[in-house]
Design a protein around this motif. Structure first.
Motif, PDB file in Angstrom:
ATOM      1  N   UNK A  36      39.476  23.500  32.604  1.00 24.56           N
ATOM      2  CA  UNK A  36      40.569  24.890  33.204  1.00 24.56           C
ATOM      3  C   UNK A  36      40.367  25.469  33.625  1.00 24.56           C
ATOM      4  N   UNK A  37      41.528  26.258  33.909  1.00 26.18           N
ATOM      5  CA  UNK A  37      41.110  26.871  35.432  1.00 26.18           C
ATOM      6  C   UNK A  37      42.265  28.167  35.483  1.00 26.18           C
ATOM      7  N   UNK A  38      42.269  29.312  35.470  1.00 31.45           N
ATOM      8  CA  UNK A  38      43.434  29.882  36.303  1.00 31.45           C
ATOM      9  C   UNK A  38      43.242  31.260  36.742  1.00 31.45           C
ATOM     10  N   UNK A  39      44.005  32.076  37.281  1.00 34.06           N
ATOM     11  CA  UNK A  39      43.988  33.345  37.935  1.00 34.06           C
ATOM     12  C   UNK A  39      45.045  34.439  37.696  1.00 34.06           C
ATOM     13  N   UNK A  40      45.047  34.612  37.130  1.00 33.13           N
ATOM     14  CA  UNK A  40      46.584  35.675  37.407  1.00 33.13           C
ATOM     15  C   UNK A  40      46.227  37.416  37.654  1.00 33.13           C
ATOM     16  N   UNK A  41      47.406  37.727  38.628  1.00 33.42           N
ATOM     17  CA  UNK A  41      47.167  38.777  39.632  1.00 33.42           C
ATOM     18  C   UNK A  41      47.480  39.998  38.601  1.00 33.42           C
TER      19      UNK A  41
END
Length: 412
Positions: free
Chosen positions: A57-62
């Motif tokens: 599971x991957x995520x990147x939140x700016x």
């Protein structure tokens, strides 16, 4: 000959045959049970080798103002092995087959150890029985010497010599009894059973019993023995398994060069909520800095060694079979000669004992005849020992007990 069961009286003694002893060990030997667990372990390793890679599971939140014009992402990355899982599973299966045959070899080795320990007990019972008979003889000679007139020639010398002989015989008998106890405990230690409250003893009381099945061994001709060994020897099967395992491991090493894939995808959105959608991506592991050449070369060397080991073992096996077969053949022939000589020697000893009692021969001459008779008995049971050990060595090298399974000839 006398019965020689001298296990401690506090023990629950149970007499069993050699075949019963092996079956008991095969089903209950603790070390063998532990060895069999290796098969169950490797069965799980086959499943482990066939495992798929877990997704990530991957995520990147700016954060901040940058997030209003650029997309944040949340998704899944899936690693995909290319042409590796199948060959890895085959290598694990090859290793499983190797251990399965190693366990079968251990079962055969256990049988040989149990049969050897069983024979040692019967052998020592025979030694004790012989020494008990000698103790009776020397005691009788002592009584005869003491009963003679004190005025007879060499009265004191004969009396002292016969007394010394009798006492020395008791010492030898006690030593043999101690060795018999050791052999009996070693036999039970070889069985290695969880229930130690029962002490097992051999059904036979000595090697001199009539029609003793323990020594009723008949082998086919040498050529048949060699054919059986080449087909059934666990050592050869294990050598073949090592080659198969090495071949599979070489394939695994070669397939490591094939690049793996990473496939990614998910949901993308801007921080102000005005833009949203999906994203996809991918990646490839490139074997540039490390090309796996040392692992491939090592696997090739291991495979070459496995093949050489098999050829070397087959050559040595044939020589070992010839040695064991000839040992068995000539020991069996010698036993027949010793059996005839034993009868003649026993008659000479009985006649000499009567002659000494009647004053027709000297005590020294009786001692000489008795010692020669004792030497003959020792040679006879030693020939039995060589004969039986040669059979056990043949069984080990053949990887099969042909006395218990006649169907083996149908498979040649």
């Amino acid at each position: 000959m006398l019965s020689c069961t001298i296990l401690p009286s506090f023990a629950n003694v149970t007499k069993i045959s050699a075949d019963e002893a092996f079956k008991l060990a095969l089903n209950n030997n603790l070390a063998l049970q532990a060895k069999r667990k290796e098969i169950q372990i490797l069965e799980q390793e086959v499943k482990m080798a066939n495992a798929l890679k877990n997704p990530q599971a991957q995520t990147n939140v700016l954060m901040g103002s940058i997030g209003t014009s650029n997309a944040s992402q949340a998704g899944i990355a899936l690693p995909i092995e290319i042409a590796k899982r199948g060959v890895r599973k085959k290598a694990a299966i090859a290793n499983l087959h190797l251990v399965q045959n190693q366990v079968r070899q251990e079962e055969l080795n256990l049988k040989i150890q149990v049969m050897s320990a069983y024979f040692d007990v019967v052998y020592m019972k025979s030694v004790v029985s012989i020494l008990q008979e000698r103790e009776k003889l020397f005691k009788n000679m002592k009584l005869i010497s003491e009963a003679k007139p004190k005025s007879s020639p060499n009265y004191e010398i004969d009396k002292l010599q016969s007394d010394i002989k009798h006492k020395k015989q008791i010492i030898l008998l006690n030593k043999a009894k101690a060795e018999l106890l050791y052999a009996q405990f070693h036999f039970n230690d070889t069985l290695n059973l969880q229930d130690s409250t029962v002490m097992y003893d051999t059904r036979e009381n000595s090697l001199f019993e009539d029609h003793i099945t323990l020594l009723d061994l008949k082998l086919p001709d040498y050529q048949t023995i060699e054919e059986i060994a080449m087909k059934f020897s666990y050592s050869i099967r294990i050598a073949d398994n090592n080659i198969e395992k090495s071949e599979k491991e070489l394939t695994v090493a070669k397939h490591k060069v094939i690049p793996d894939l990473n496939i990614m995808g998910g949901y993308a959105f801007s921080g102000d909520g005005k833009a949203q959608g999906a994203y996809v991506g991918g990646g490839v592991d490139l074997p540039i800095f490390y090309t796996y050449r040392p692992e491939i070369k090592r696997a090739k060397i291991v495979l070459e060694r496995a093949k050489i080991d098999k050829l070397s073992f087959e050559n040595k096996l044939k020589y070992a079979l010839k040695e064991d077969y000839n040992q068995f053949k000539y020991a069996k022939e010698n036993m027949a000669y010793y059996k005839d000589i034993m009868k003649e020697s026993d008659n000479i000893l009985k006649m000499s004992e009567k002659r000494y009692a009647n004053g027709q021969t000297s005590l020294l001459n009786l001692f000489i005849i008795e010692n020669a008779h004792q030497e003959m008995i020792n040679e006879y049971i030693s020939a039995m020992q060589v004969y039986y050990q040669a059979y056990l060595d043949l069984m080990h090298n053949m990887g099969h007990d042909i006395l218990l399974d006649d169907t083996v000839f149908d498979d040649l």
